[in-house]
Structures are given as structure tokens and as C-alpha cells.
Write a protein that holds these residues in place. Structure first.
Motif, short mmCIF file in Angstrom:
data_model
loop_
_atom_site.label_atom_id
_atom_site.label_comp_id
_atom_site.label_asym_id
_atom_site.label_seq_id
_atom_site.Cartn_x
_atom_site.Cartn_y
_atom_site.Cartn_z
N THR A 2 17.66 81.40 34.99
CA THR A 2 16.39 82.11 34.96
C THR A 2 16.59 83.60 35.14
O THR A 2 17.55 84.05 35.76
CB THR A 2 15.45 81.59 36.06
OG1 THR A 2 16.07 81.79 37.33
CG2 THR A 2 15.15 80.12 35.86
N ILE A 4 14.22 87.54 35.47
CA ILE A 4 13.18 88.12 36.32
C ILE A 4 11.81 87.69 35.82
O ILE A 4 11.50 87.78 34.63
CB ILE A 4 13.28 89.65 36.31
CG1 ILE A 4 14.61 90.09 36.95
CG2 ILE A 4 12.11 90.29 37.03
CD1 ILE A 4 14.85 91.58 36.89
N ASP A 5 11.00 87.21 36.72
CA ASP A 5 9.62 86.86 36.41
C ASP A 5 8.80 88.15 36.36
O ASP A 5 8.62 88.82 37.38
CB ASP A 5 9.06 85.91 37.48
CG ASP A 5 7.65 85.43 37.18
OD1 ASP A 5 6.79 86.28 36.90
OD2 ASP A 5 7.42 84.21 37.27
N ASN A 6 8.32 88.52 35.18
CA ASN A 6 7.63 89.81 35.02
C ASN A 6 6.37 89.92 35.88
O ASN A 6 6.06 90.99 36.41
CB ASN A 6 7.27 90.03 33.55
CG ASN A 6 8.49 90.43 32.72
OD1 ASN A 6 9.40 91.07 33.24
ND2 ASN A 6 8.50 90.05 31.46
N ALA A 7 5.64 88.82 36.02
CA ALA A 7 4.44 88.86 36.84
C ALA A 7 4.79 89.14 38.29
O ALA A 7 4.14 89.95 38.96
CB ALA A 7 3.67 87.54 36.71
N LYS A 8 5.83 88.48 38.79
CA LYS A 8 6.27 88.71 40.17
C LYS A 8 6.83 90.12 40.34
O LYS A 8 6.65 90.76 41.38
CB LYS A 8 7.31 87.67 40.56
CG LYS A 8 6.77 86.26 40.73
CD LYS A 8 7.86 85.30 41.18
CE LYS A 8 7.29 83.90 41.40
NZ LYS A 8 8.35 82.95 41.82
N LEU A 9 7.53 90.59 39.29
CA LEU A 9 8.08 91.95 39.34
C LEU A 9 6.97 92.98 39.48
O LEU A 9 7.03 93.87 40.33
CB LEU A 9 8.90 92.23 38.09
CG LEU A 9 9.37 93.68 37.89
CD1 LEU A 9 10.28 94.11 39.03
CD2 LEU A 9 10.07 93.84 36.54
N GLU A 10 5.94 92.87 38.65
CA GLU A 10 4.85 93.83 38.70
C GLU A 10 4.10 93.76 40.03
O GLU A 10 3.70 94.79 40.58
CB GLU A 10 3.90 93.61 37.52
CG GLU A 10 4.54 93.93 36.18
CD GLU A 10 3.53 94.11 35.07
OE1 GLU A 10 2.32 93.99 35.33
OE2 GLU A 10 3.96 94.40 33.93
N THR A 20 3.49 100.24 37.68
CA THR A 20 4.30 99.30 36.90
C THR A 20 4.84 99.94 35.62
O THR A 20 5.74 99.41 34.99
CB THR A 20 3.48 98.05 36.53
OG1 THR A 20 2.31 98.45 35.83
CG2 THR A 20 3.08 97.30 37.80
N ARG A 21 4.25 101.10 35.25
CA ARG A 21 4.75 101.91 34.15
C ARG A 21 4.48 103.37 34.51
O ARG A 21 3.75 103.66 35.45
CB ARG A 21 4.01 101.60 32.84
CG ARG A 21 4.18 100.20 32.30
CD ARG A 21 3.57 100.11 30.90
NE ARG A 21 4.27 100.95 29.95
CZ ARG A 21 3.75 101.33 28.76
NH1 ARG A 21 2.52 100.99 28.43
NH2 ARG A 21 4.45 102.08 27.93
#
Length: 314
Positions: A2, A4-10, A20-21
């Protein structure tokens, strides 16, 4: 496997107070200086008492409110105690915040790696404990003269002097500005500077407006932003962006530092006449910035000169 989970990252970034950007929406900063000002003028490279006198005369002539100066960029080591005392006394009288640059500096001590073609990747860090002690000795001389603002070139030193300030070894009212030479250029680095005790933060000079805005979103301390800088570091100017930078990054200091190179400008053997010429040009540049902001009719304003929250020499 697996990733990086993008939702968890943000979510994690937002939890840390980071965008986040980069801020492409360019929101107006909700912060300002205590007096309501959005920007202040900072003149870099005031090397000697005579240069300070020249700057004051030129600022009065051109009606430029100089709030802060970066002094003795070549190193306070080159001034006698008497000269430091006189410099501090005049800045105090004129109610100008002074950030002193202490010596020795990388490239001027015995270490030359940083001055080689590839050595710049080593960073503008003090080399060894002796260099830190020498920096603190210069700090002590300047504190004795009355100065209460200092330029800090790296995070390790910033962490140390922050602790020394907390413990009362360094006066509690002392302020520290993290230098551009620390090389930070994103919100995470800005947050680190604030956590370590920086009172203002100088990001790299070539950041876009969305990048600068994302940094403002992450910290509450003033940002120190180049509007022009020496040719050896890019040589650009951002005069026509000044009003927008103030809107996005308030509270911020506008840094004015044109010239060929730091090595050339701040060599200790330059004459008083050389420094006077440099300072007049910098004040004139600041006058142009003020004029362009007024012509733009932007909803931003400069702090009045001599504000009560400025940390002037004592």
C-alpha cells in the motif's frame, strides 16, 4: 503493498495547520501589524553609522517610512564597541528597529566549502561549537550597546538562542529573524521557524504568490519578503507585485537589497562613500514601491514610522 492514503494525507496536513496545496485562490490575509499596517519597509545592508545617517537623510527627503534595518551584514565584529554604541543610540532616537548581523559568517571564517561550486548545498550553517560561541560573544557586545534584534542563519542556532532567551540568559525582549540563508521555502519550514522562536521569517526570494500565501496561512509571525535583491541571487524586482504581496502576506516586511553581490557589497574594506551610494539607491527603491502601491489604489497600508511595537535599541 500500500501507498499513501491521499485522504489521510490531506487530513494530516490540515491538522498541522498546513494547506494541502499552494494557495491558488490567493485569499486576503486576516492578519496585520498591531497598528493596523499591512506592510513595513526594511532596508538591508546598513553597515556603518555614516550609512545610517545617510539612510535617515534620504528617507526624510523622499518621505519613506523606514521601519527596520538589517545592519552590519558583513558582521558586527568589524565595528568597535564605541561604534556599536553610537549606532544603537541613533537608531533608538529615530525609533528604528535594528536587526544585527553577527560574525563570523560562513565563507569568512576558516571553512571554505560553502564558497566552492558545489559547496552551497552544505547550507549557511555555523561550523562547530566555537563558531556558535563566537556568534554569542558578538551578540553580547551588541546587547551591551543596546541592540535587541538579531539575524539568525540556521535552525540549530535559532533553537539554542530561543532556549537562552527563555532561560533569561538573553534578554526576554530580544527578537530573532530567521535569515533567507536558512533556505526555507514552504509552510512546514515556516512553522518550524516559528516553533523554534523566530519572531519573523525570511523565505527564499523567488517564491510565487500562491507559495507565499500558503506560508502566510501556516504562521502568525511577520514574513520578510524580498522586493528586489542582489544580482548574484537573481537580481529581480517585484515592485509591481508589492500591493498584492501585502494583501496576501500581511503582516510583512518589504526587503530592499539591490546590488551586484553580497560578497562585494559587504566586504569590510568598502569605503563610507560606497555604502552611502548603496543606501541612497535602496531608499529610492523603497520610495518607488510606496508610489506604485499608492497608484494601484490597493486596500493595503504601511505602518506609520516609529511604531510602538517596533523593537528598537535600548
Amino acid at each position: 503493498m500500500t501507498g499513501i492514503d491521499n485522504a489521510k494525507l490531506e487530513a494530516a496536513l490540515e491538522e498541522q495547520g498546513l494547506t494541502t496545496r499552494d494557495n491558488y485562490s490567493l485569499p486576503t490575509s486576516a492578519l496585520s501589524f498591531p497598528d493596523g499596517g499591512h506592510f513595513r519597509i526594511e532596508i538591508a545592508g546598513v553597515e556603518r553609522l555614516s550609512a545610517l545617517e545617510t539612510m535617515l537623510a534620504e528617507a526624510e527627503k523622499l518621505n519613506v517610512p523606514v521601519h527596520r534595518i538589517i545592519a552590519t551584514v558583513g558582521g558586527a565584529t568589524y565595528l568597535t564597541q564605541s561604534e556599536l554604541n553610537e549606532f544603537a543610540a541613533l537608531a533608538k532616537y529615530k525609533k528604528i528597529e535594528v536587526i544585527m548581523t553577527l560574525g563570523p559568517r560562513r565563507g569568512w571564517d576558516t571553512g571554505r566549502q560553502i564558497s566552492t561550486r558545489e559547496g552551497i548545498v552544505s547550507g549557511m550553517r555555523l561550523r562547530g561549537v566555537d563558531s556558535i560561541r563566537h556568534w554569542l560573544k558578538d551578540c553580547d557586545r551588541c546587547l551591551e550597546a543596546g541592540f535587541r534584534g538579531f539575524l539568525v542563519p540556521d535552525e540549530g542556532l535559532l533553537s539554542l538562542v530561543g532556549v537562552l532567551r527563555e532561560k533569561g540568559v538573553i534578554p526576554a525582549e530580544t527578537i530573532f529573524k530567521l535569515s533567507v540563508f536558512a533556505g526555507h521555502a514552504n509552510p512546514a519550514g515556516a512553522q518550524l521557524a516559528e516553533k523554534l522562536g523566530a519572531n519573523s521569517f525570511n523565505p527564499l526570494a523567488d517564491l510565487t504568490l500562491p507559495m507565499l500565501s500558503s506560508i502566510r496561512n501556516s504562521i502568525s509571525i511577520p514574513m520578510d519578503i524580498y522586493l528586489c535583491l542582489v544580482n548574484a541571487m537573481g537580481g529581480f524586482n517585484r515592485f509591481y507585485e508589492a500591493a498584492e504581496i501585502a494583501r496576501l502576506c500581511s503582516p510583512c516586511y518589504f526587503k530592499i537589497e539591490p546590488g551586484p553581490s553580497e560578497e562585494e557589497i559587504y566586504a569590510p574594506w568598502n569605503s563610507p562613500e560606497y555604502h552611502d551610494t548603496q543606501i541612497r539607491e535602496r531608499v529610492r527603491n523603497a520610495a518607488v514601491v510606496m508610489e506604485l502601491i499608492e497608484r494601484e489604489g490597493a486596500p493595503v497600508k504601511a505602518s506609520p514610522a516609529g511604531g510602538e511595537d517596533l523593537v528598537i535599541p535600548r
